[in-house]
Design an enzyme around this catalytic site. Structure first.
Site, PDB file in Angstrom:
ATOM      1  N   HIS A 131      -1.089  16.821 -81.493  1.00  0.00           N
ATOM      2  CA  HIS A 131      -1.324  18.169 -81.144  1.00  0.00           C
ATOM      3  C   HIS A 131      -1.767  19.309 -82.086  1.00  0.00           C
ATOM      4  O   HIS A 131      -1.756  20.468 -81.649  1.00  0.00           O
ATOM      5  CB  HIS A 131      -0.332  18.649 -80.032  1.00  0.00           C
ATOM      6  CG  HIS A 131      -0.142  17.640 -78.620  1.00  0.00           C
ATOM      7  ND1 HIS A 131      -0.166  16.469 -78.696  1.00  0.00           N
ATOM      8  CD2 HIS A 131      -0.031  18.327 -77.563  1.00  0.00           C
ATOM      9  CE1 HIS A 131      -0.018  16.090 -77.447  1.00  0.00           C
ATOM     10  NE2 HIS A 131      -0.058  17.018 -76.799  1.00  0.00           N
ATOM     11  N   GLY A 182      -6.263  14.335 -80.472  1.00  0.00           N
ATOM     12  CA  GLY A 182      -5.816  13.560 -79.458  1.00  0.00           C
ATOM     13  C   GLY A 182      -5.724  14.067 -78.232  1.00  0.00           C
ATOM     14  O   GLY A 182      -5.846  13.517 -77.138  1.00  0.00           O
ATOM     15  N   HIS A 183      -5.428  15.398 -78.155  1.00  0.00           N
ATOM     16  CA  HIS A 183      -5.424  16.307 -76.982  1.00  0.00           C
ATOM     17  C   HIS A 183      -6.578  17.172 -77.161  1.00  0.00           C
ATOM     18  O   HIS A 183      -6.486  18.111 -77.881  1.00  0.00           O
ATOM     19  CB  HIS A 183      -4.083  16.906 -76.588  1.00  0.00           C
ATOM     20  CG  HIS A 183      -3.931  17.397 -75.499  1.00  0.00           C
ATOM     21  ND1 HIS A 183      -5.119  17.922 -74.751  1.00  0.00           N
ATOM     22  CD2 HIS A 183      -2.778  17.165 -74.424  1.00  0.00           C
ATOM     23  CE1 HIS A 183      -4.480  18.540 -73.419  1.00  0.00           C
ATOM     24  NE2 HIS A 183      -3.204  18.049 -73.316  1.00  0.00           N
ATOM     25  N   HIS A 256      -5.696  10.691 -69.512  1.00  0.00           N
ATOM     26  CA  HIS A 256      -4.808  11.662 -69.098  1.00  0.00           C
ATOM     27  C   HIS A 256      -5.761  13.021 -68.518  1.00  0.00           C
ATOM     28  O   HIS A 256      -7.013  13.250 -69.190  1.00  0.00           O
ATOM     29  CB  HIS A 256      -4.227  12.192 -70.273  1.00  0.00           C
ATOM     30  CG  HIS A 256      -3.382  13.572 -70.346  1.00  0.00           C
ATOM     31  ND1 HIS A 256      -3.810  14.717 -70.634  1.00  0.00           N
ATOM     32  CD2 HIS A 256      -1.954  13.463 -70.001  1.00  0.00           C
ATOM     33  CE1 HIS A 256      -2.796  15.555 -70.378  1.00  0.00           C
ATOM     34  NE2 HIS A 256      -1.573  14.914 -70.122  1.00  0.00           N
ATOM     35  N   GLU A 308       0.404  10.506 -66.617  1.00  0.00           N
ATOM     36  CA  GLU A 308      -0.358  11.972 -66.220  1.00  0.00           C
ATOM     37  C   GLU A 308      -1.910  11.733 -66.081  1.00  0.00           C
ATOM     38  O   GLU A 308      -2.578  12.566 -66.605  1.00  0.00           O
ATOM     39  CB  GLU A 308       0.010  13.123 -67.146  1.00  0.00           C
ATOM     40  CG  GLU A 308       1.634  13.159 -67.561  1.00  0.00           C
ATOM     41  CD  GLU A 308       1.750  14.343 -68.247  1.00  0.00           C
ATOM     42  OE1 GLU A 308       1.251  14.757 -69.522  1.00  0.00           O
ATOM     43  OE2 GLU A 308       2.661  15.157 -67.845  1.00  0.00           O
ATOM     44  N   GLU A 324      -1.023  16.873 -61.639  1.00  0.00           N
ATOM     45  CA  GLU A 324      -0.297  18.041 -62.497  1.00  0.00           C
ATOM     46  C   GLU A 324      -1.074  19.668 -62.459  1.00  0.00           C
ATOM     47  O   GLU A 324      -2.649  19.624 -62.271  1.00  0.00           O
ATOM     48  CB  GLU A 324      -0.355  17.735 -63.924  1.00  0.00           C
ATOM     49  CG  GLU A 324      -0.070  18.668 -64.868  1.00  0.00           C
ATOM     50  CD  GLU A 324       0.070  18.402 -66.431  1.00  0.00           C
ATOM     51  OE1 GLU A 324      -0.251  17.315 -66.673  1.00  0.00           O
ATOM     52  OE2 GLU A 324       0.430  19.224 -67.170  1.00  0.00           O
ATOM     53  N   CYS A 326      -1.590  21.783 -64.321  1.00  0.00           N
ATOM     54  CA  CYS A 326      -2.658  22.010 -65.542  1.00  0.00           C
ATOM     55  C   CYS A 326      -4.034  21.227 -65.354  1.00  0.00           C
ATOM     56  O   CYS A 326      -4.997  21.648 -65.717  1.00  0.00           O
ATOM     57  CB  CYS A 326      -1.960  21.479 -66.697  1.00  0.00           C
ATOM     58  SG  CYS A 326      -0.773  22.463 -67.521  1.00  0.00           S
ATOM     59  N   CYS A 407       3.931  23.216 -70.070  1.00  0.00           N
ATOM     60  CA  CYS A 407       2.588  23.619 -70.099  1.00  0.00           C
ATOM     61  C   CYS A 407       2.198  24.338 -68.962  1.00  0.00           C
ATOM     62  O   CYS A 407       1.185  25.168 -68.972  1.00  0.00           O
ATOM     63  CB  CYS A 407       1.928  22.211 -70.415  1.00  0.00           C
ATOM     64  SG  CYS A 407       2.317  21.070 -69.075  1.00  0.00           S
ATOM     65  N   CYS A 408       2.574  23.880 -67.733  1.00  0.00           N
ATOM     66  CA  CYS A 408       2.220  24.498 -66.699  1.00  0.00           C
ATOM     67  C   CYS A 408       2.371  26.046 -66.371  1.00  0.00           C
ATOM     68  O   CYS A 408       1.641  26.722 -65.901  1.00  0.00           O
ATOM     69  CB  CYS A 408       2.545  23.600 -65.178  1.00  0.00           C
ATOM     70  SG  CYS A 408       2.085  21.912 -65.415  1.00  0.00           S
TER      71      CYS A 408
HETATM   72  O1  FUB Z   1       0.586  17.425 -74.136  1.00  0.00           O
HETATM   73  C1  FUB Z   1       0.321  18.959 -74.072  1.00  0.00           C
HETATM   74  C2  FUB Z   1       0.374  19.179 -72.203  1.00  0.00           C
HETATM   75  O2  FUB Z   1       1.785  18.622 -71.757  1.00  0.00           O
HETATM   76  C3  FUB Z   1      -0.663  18.301 -71.457  1.00  0.00           C
HETATM   77  O3  FUB Z   1      -1.795  19.162 -71.135  1.00  0.00           O
HETATM   78  C4  FUB Z   1       0.066  18.220 -70.291  1.00  0.00           C
HETATM   79  O4  FUB Z   1      -0.382  17.182 -69.394  1.00  0.00           O
HETATM   80  C5  FUB Z   1       1.716  17.742 -70.785  1.00  0.00           C
HETATM   81  O5  FUB Z   1       1.748  16.528 -71.080  1.00  0.00           O
HETATM   82 ZN    ZN Z   2       1.223  21.208 -67.108  1.00  0.00          ZN
END
Ligand code: FUB
Ligand code: ZN
Length: 641
Positions: A131, A182-183, A256, A308, A324, A326, A407-408
């Site tokens: 991340h 990766g994200h 994801h 997720e 989720e 997010c 995160c949300c």
């Molecule tokens: O991995 C970062 C954030 O945390 C993701 O976007 C959410 O789904 C949660 O896993």
């Molecule tokens: Zn979230």
């Protein structure tokens, strides 16, 4: 149409002001309640302290590898908020966080708390999982928003330095890493940085990350080997990360769901700005995969808690729905960009659905508690019987003040603070009205300008008044005719206009020599509708969901008693809507006659013969407002017969 004629959403922050109504209330509550309590959470959980870089092994509050993103999203929300509402106290708190972040920055521009104190010397060693680029993206978004909201450059300058450094690290040049995040997140952030600074190098870097993704040889194989990882990658494989194929070859939305929507937001941006037909085609293909086959009736996406993630077409369970918050926010981001790529009302329809029915449920009416997962069927008796170890904080039937993985909540905050950007979009002299909400807006275009005043009680009332308050040149005012609306009516200064004669791609296009004071009246009749799922969504067979206008409804125990699965809404039963100003912040309720089934036969578990039934009055409330009274059951898809 040249992309330069598309106005960037970020630049609408101050040009569009919400004046009253539901969305304004959401924004106000966000400012007065959510932003302060989120600051306290960031402070009390050690996140803000982590920026002081004092953590040592053995200390509590070990910095997590994506904590930086939580502060970043909060700063982004504060930046948006300050653009329209001065708050010196909040600004001082944010400035102090930015000062600390600036101190985290290393000589070479690198900025990441985790790799500075927890695993020094290992930066970029695990781009698939760790991340760093995701945090960088959120920090960049925060910096751009803070700059746009306050005019202060410090954070922006810090992040430009970091982005410049990242550009030296990634790529195919000598000594560079041919990887990507990766994200995903940095792609869309770099586009914003490009638009804020005018520096093409940031767009180029965004394009590199988009283009490199999923190509062979797969750098992550090299990386995993270097890390000594030989097991099957967690969650299955590279499709979890949307890296199983180059984006232009991908056929379905996979993996994801937050990752997927953030990625596709960046892809859609790049498609527009680079006029890339293949990427535009991929954006549309993957959009339809998501919307036509993998989206809940709420607009929620990513049905499985395990990863997720998206699963397979039509796999949309209600009681275990992850959906989720997010991910719904990511879908709103993507929809807004699809509107800029290709202004079609269908994208705004989805944006509206997701906003009202998948994002708003994520936060309590008082802005203090949050859902991470958003179920469509909650049975209180089942939840009451669960053991604590079966209950993850993110999958709860009641909203929580914060989460271990947080995160949300700050994601909700940044969307609520920037709702202004979603009301309109503009291409050249055409102003598209995408969301109906009381507001004032001003747009400039080559050869003129227009100021629009919107008055309405939407989403509760069908009437929208749009006054052309000031005008020069010849703008086209494009009014979205929602897909759910069957009999729209339109007039200008009292003169009726046949909607079908001016309808194109979901918008009524109004072009004329406007005069200040011209009044457009749009009526979008909102009968109560029963929705049905296609039979492949087997969980919804024999059930109906209730919708009125853009608002999806549910049954709650607070109005109907427990045992919601015993309730039946017969096909022929009339449903009526009435506004209740005192309930749940002011909502339209829907009521109608139904039945409650009772045990068949003499009350044994199973018995031959149909269940007995008693007549009952059913009351439906907006799904976004559920869970704001005493804890109890809730149901979206109601049995019918
Ligand atoms: O991995 C970062 C954030 O945390 C993701 O976007 C959410 O789904 C949660 O896993
Ligand atoms: Zn979230």
């Amino acid at each position: 149409m040249k992309h330069s004629e598309v106005q960037a959403p970020e630049t609408m922050l101050q040009q569009v002001k919400l004046t009253c109504g539901l969305l304004k209330r959401v924004q106000d509550t966000n400012r007065t309640n959510t932003l302060p309590i989120e600051y306290e959470q960031l402070r009390d959980t050690g996140r803000l302290e982590s920026l002081k870089l004092g953590w040592k092994p053995g200390d509590p509050n070990r910095p997590h590898h994506f904590w930086d993103s939580d502060e970043a999203k909060w700063l982004e929300a504060v930046g948006y908020s300050l653009a329209n509402y001065s708050d010196p106290e909040l600004e001082a708190l944010a400035d102090a966080v930015i000062d600390d972040l600036a101190d985290v920055q290393q000589e070479d521009g690198y900025l990441n708390t985790y790799y500075t104190v927890v695993e020094p010397g290992k930066r970029w060693s695990n781009t698939r999982i760790m991340h760093e680029l995701y945090c960088a993206g959120h920090l960049i978004e925060g910096a751009v928003a803070y700059y746009q909201g306050t005019g202060k450059r410090k954070f922006l300058d810090v992040m430009c330095r970091y982005a410049d450094y990242i550009a030296t690290v990634f790529g195919h040049g000598e000594g560079q890493i041919p990887s990507y995040p990766g994200h995903e997140e940095i792609e869309l952030a770099l586009v914003k940085l490009y638009r804020a600074t005018g520096e093409e190098k940031y767009l180029d870097l965004a394009e590199y990350f988009v283009d490199e993704r999923g190509r062979q040889p797969h750098y992550w194989d090299v990386e995993r080997a270097a890390l000594g990882e030989t097991d099957t990658p967690r969650w299955g494989g590279s499709e979890y990360f949307q890296a199983h194929a180059p984006i232009v070859e991908q056929t379905d939305i996979e993996g994801h769901s937050v990752r997927a929507t953030y990625l596709m937001s960046g892809v859609t941006d790049v498609a527009l700005l680079q006029d890339d037909a293949e990427l535009a085609e991929a954006s549309k293909r993957l959009w339809h995969s998501m919307v036509d086959r993998r989206m809940y009736v709420t607009g929620g996406i990513g049905s499985s808690a395990n990863g997720e993630r998206f699963t397979s077409d039509y796999d949309l369970p209600n009681d275990t729905a992850y959906a989720e918050t997010c991910a719904a926010i990511g879908a709103v981001f993507w929809a807004r960009r699809m509107l800029d790529l290709d202004p079609r009302g269908e994208y705004a329809d989805v944006m509206e659905r997701c906003l009202y029915n998948a994002v708003l449920p994520g936060v309590s009416l008082d802005g203090k508690d949050f859902f991470y997962a958003n179920m469509l069927d909650v049975n209180k008796a089942v939840w009451d019987a669960k053991r604590p170890e079966e209950c993850h904080d993110s999958e709860q039937p009641q909203r929580q003040p914060w989460f271990g993985c947080a995160c949300c909540p700050p994601n909700v905050a940044r969307l609520a603070a920037s709702l202004n950007m979603y009301v309109y979009s503009r291409r050249g002299s055409t102003v598209y009205c995408n969301l109906y909400t009381p507001s004032e807006a001003e747009f400039r275009f080559e050869g003129g300008s227009v100021r629009l005043l919107q008055e309405t009680d939407y989403p509760w009332d069908e009437r929208i008044h749009l006054t052309v308050a000031e005008v020069s040149g010849s703008p086209t005012v494009a009014l979205r005719i929602p897909g759910w609306c069957r009999k729209p009516a339109l007039s200008i200064n009292g003169e009726n206009i046949k909607v079908s004669a001016v309808l194109a791609n979901g918008y009524a296009l109004l072009t004329r020599e406007w005069v200040a004071g011209d009044l457009i009246e749009l009526t979008l009749p909102m009968p109560v509708e029963r929705l049905y799922a296609r039979p492949e969504v087997w969980m919804d067979n024999g059930c109906t969901a209730i919708q009125r206008g853009p608002i999806l409804y549910c049954l709650e125990a607070a109005d109907n008693g427990e045992g919601l699965h015993a309730l039946v809404l017969p096909e022929g039963s009339a449903l009526s809507a009435s506004y209740d100003a005192d309930l749940l912040g002011g909502v339209a309720l829907i009521t109608g006659k139904g039945w409650r089934k009772t045990a068949p036969g003499n009350g044994t578990l199973y018995a031959p013969g149909a269940p007995n039934r008693q007549p009952v009055e059913l009351t439906f409330v907006p799904y976004y407002a559920w869970g704001n009274r005493a804890p109890g059951s809730m149901l979206v898809w109601v049995h019918t017969c």
